[in-house]
Write an enzyme that holds these catalytic residues in place. Structure first.
Site, PDB file in Angstrom:
ATOM      1  N   LYS A  11       0.869  -1.182   0.000  1.00 47.97           N
ATOM      2  CA  LYS A  11       0.000   0.000   0.000  1.00 47.97           C
ATOM      3  C   LYS A  11       0.903   1.228   0.000  1.00 47.97           C
ATOM      4  CE  LYS A  11      -4.527   0.869   0.562  1.00 47.97           C
ATOM      5  NZ  LYS A  11      -5.713   0.146   0.124  1.00 47.97           N
ATOM      6  N   GLY A  49     -21.003   6.467   5.295  1.00 44.19           N
ATOM      7  CA  GLY A  49     -20.114   6.827   4.193  1.00 44.19           C
ATOM      8  C   GLY A  49     -20.736   6.406   2.871  1.00 44.19           C
ATOM      9  N   GLY A  96     -19.763   7.268  -0.279  1.00 45.31           N
ATOM     10  CA  GLY A  96     -18.853   7.663  -1.356  1.00 45.31           C
ATOM     11  C   GLY A  96     -18.934   6.675  -2.502  1.00 45.31           C
ATOM     12  N   VAL A 105     -18.004   3.567  -2.899  1.00 39.94           N
ATOM     13  CA  VAL A 105     -18.528   2.232  -2.590  1.00 39.94           C
ATOM     14  C   VAL A 105     -19.908   2.327  -1.938  1.00 39.94           C
ATOM     15  CG1 VAL A 105     -18.131   0.075  -1.332  1.00 39.94           C
ATOM     16  CG2 VAL A 105     -16.188   1.333  -2.277  1.00 39.94           C
TER      17      VAL A 105
END
Ligand code: NAD
Length: 368
Positions: A94, A194, A196, A198
């Site tokens: 990552k 959330g 967003g 997804v």
């Protein structure tokens, strides 16, 4: 195995890198700095036994460098287990870029970041994460082949988020089946935190199947937009964690399952897209289990995105992407079964199976 989440001053007391709480025998940590573009990035390669380390790049305005370092350590480790549990031949990596994606991300900065990725000669392959768009990956592609998640026009698999949402939906259905007896979410009260990339698509799947969806987000404009589009309710209470719902779907940031929240949660199922939902995977996973709350391991059910970008390396098509993502449903049920049989938490079950695969591959690699 270190897996706890520490903040601020706690982090600064530890040794700078190898002594960090989130350090878990990572193979390589690369600090990238470029004065001209202002790039400050950290690339973490956790484990490459299963293959080159693949994982997205996150751009975030971290409060300090310790937070950025610990984020990359935790996220890259998560990628190792995500790939292994999903059966992909890649390792875990990552990257984080320190800064505000809205104001500090420039094409020059992204190009420079791409050059750093290239300097690792394919040991790390990047992709998008929070704060990144497909067009950013296209810029990275100009300077290195070691990038996935590029646009379809350039031969890539495009935005992975819809596939991630599909996998989360299926993982949630498996958890609902395990907890309530049927995998239908019709009539189930689901809180999506959330909405967003997804979260919004998840809301779409949920409402289409008849779930009663409540949404929460710090972006008010988006809240009203998504509520109107799907007929979802905007959460109106003081504390989302004690909301009276059947399912809590964390799709914003990590570590929302922590000391302050785990004992308040009323939902009987937790299944969402956010990475590293358990602030301390041993402590908080166990509390949830003891409270009879079924936790669908994040790194298992949010693997749709990595399956999608992995297609760019293995050259498989959309149908195969969806088929591999559909496997998440069965794997989630298998993990629940393994957890019950072995008297461990669902998170530990998923980690154990993934680690066994890595250990086996290590032996096979040594024989070659
Ligand atoms: P995103 O940035 O598009 O959406 C995140 C949403 O969460 C935004 O709308 C933001 O306003 C909201 N948010 C931020 N802080 C919040 C808070 N405190 N309370 C409520 N809402 C808040 O990100 P995304 O791509 O949808 O990813 C969501 C999560 O899923 C992230 O944790 C990401 O790491 C993880 N994930 C995403 C993918 C993918 O394919 N995009 C794959 C695996 C995991």
């Amino acid at each position: 195995m270190n897996a706890a989440f520490a903040t601020g001053k706690e982090l600064q007391k530890m040794d700078p890198v190898f002594g960090q709480l989130s350090f878990d025998d990572h193979e390589q940590i690369v600090f990238c700095n470029d004065k001209d573009t202002g790039l400050k990035a950290i690339i973490g390669i956790h484990n490459s036994v299963m293959g080159p380390a693949l994982g997205g790049t996150r751009m975030f305005n971290y409060a300090n460098e310790w937070e950025a370092l610990n984020d990359v350590l935790r996220l890259s480790r998560g990628m190792t287990y995500k790939a292994a549990i999903t059966g992909l031949n890649i390792g875990g990596g990552k990257a984080v870029i320190i800064g505000d994606a809205k104001t500090q991300k420039t094409p020059e900065l992204m190009r420079k970041f791409g050059e750093f990725v290239h300097s690792l000669s394919g040991r790390y392959i990047t992709a998008e994460d929070v704060g990144m768009e497909t067009r950013d990956m296209d810029i990275v592609r100009d300077v290195t082949p070691y990038v996935t998640g590029i646009s379809e026009e350039r031969g890539g698999s495009g935005n992975p988020s819809p596939v991630t949402a599909y996998g989360v939906f299926l993982g949630m259905k498996a958890a609902v089946k395990q907890q309530f007896g049927s995998d239908s979410v019709a009539g189930k009260k689901v809180l999506v935190q959330g909405i967003g990339h997804v979260g919004e698509t998840l809301v779409d799947y949920l409402t289409k199947e008849g779930a009663i969806v409540t949404i929460t987000d710090i972006n008010e404009e988006k809240l009203y937009e998504v509520a109107a589009k799907y007929g979802a309710t905007i959460f109106a209470g003081d504390d989302i964690y004690s909301a009276d719902v059947d399912v809590y779907a964390p799709c914003a940031m990590g570590a929302t399952l922590n000391d302050d929240t785990v004992n308040k949660i009323k939902a009987k199922v937790i299944a969402g897209a956010a990475n590293n939902q358990l602030a301390n995977e041993n402590v908080h996973g166990l509390i949830l289990q003891e409270r009879g709350i079924l936790y669908a391991p994040d790194f298992l059910i949010n693997a749709g995105g990595i399956i999608n970008v992995y297609a760019e390396l293995e050259h498989y098509d959309k149908a195969e992407i969806m088929r591999k993502t559909e496997n998440i449903y069965n794997t989630t049920l298998e993990i629940f079964d393994y957890a019950i049989k072995n008297g461990i938490t669902t998170h530990q079950a998923a980690l154990t199976i993934a680690q066994n695969r890595i250990d086996l591959r290590k032996i096979e690699n040594a024989k070659k």
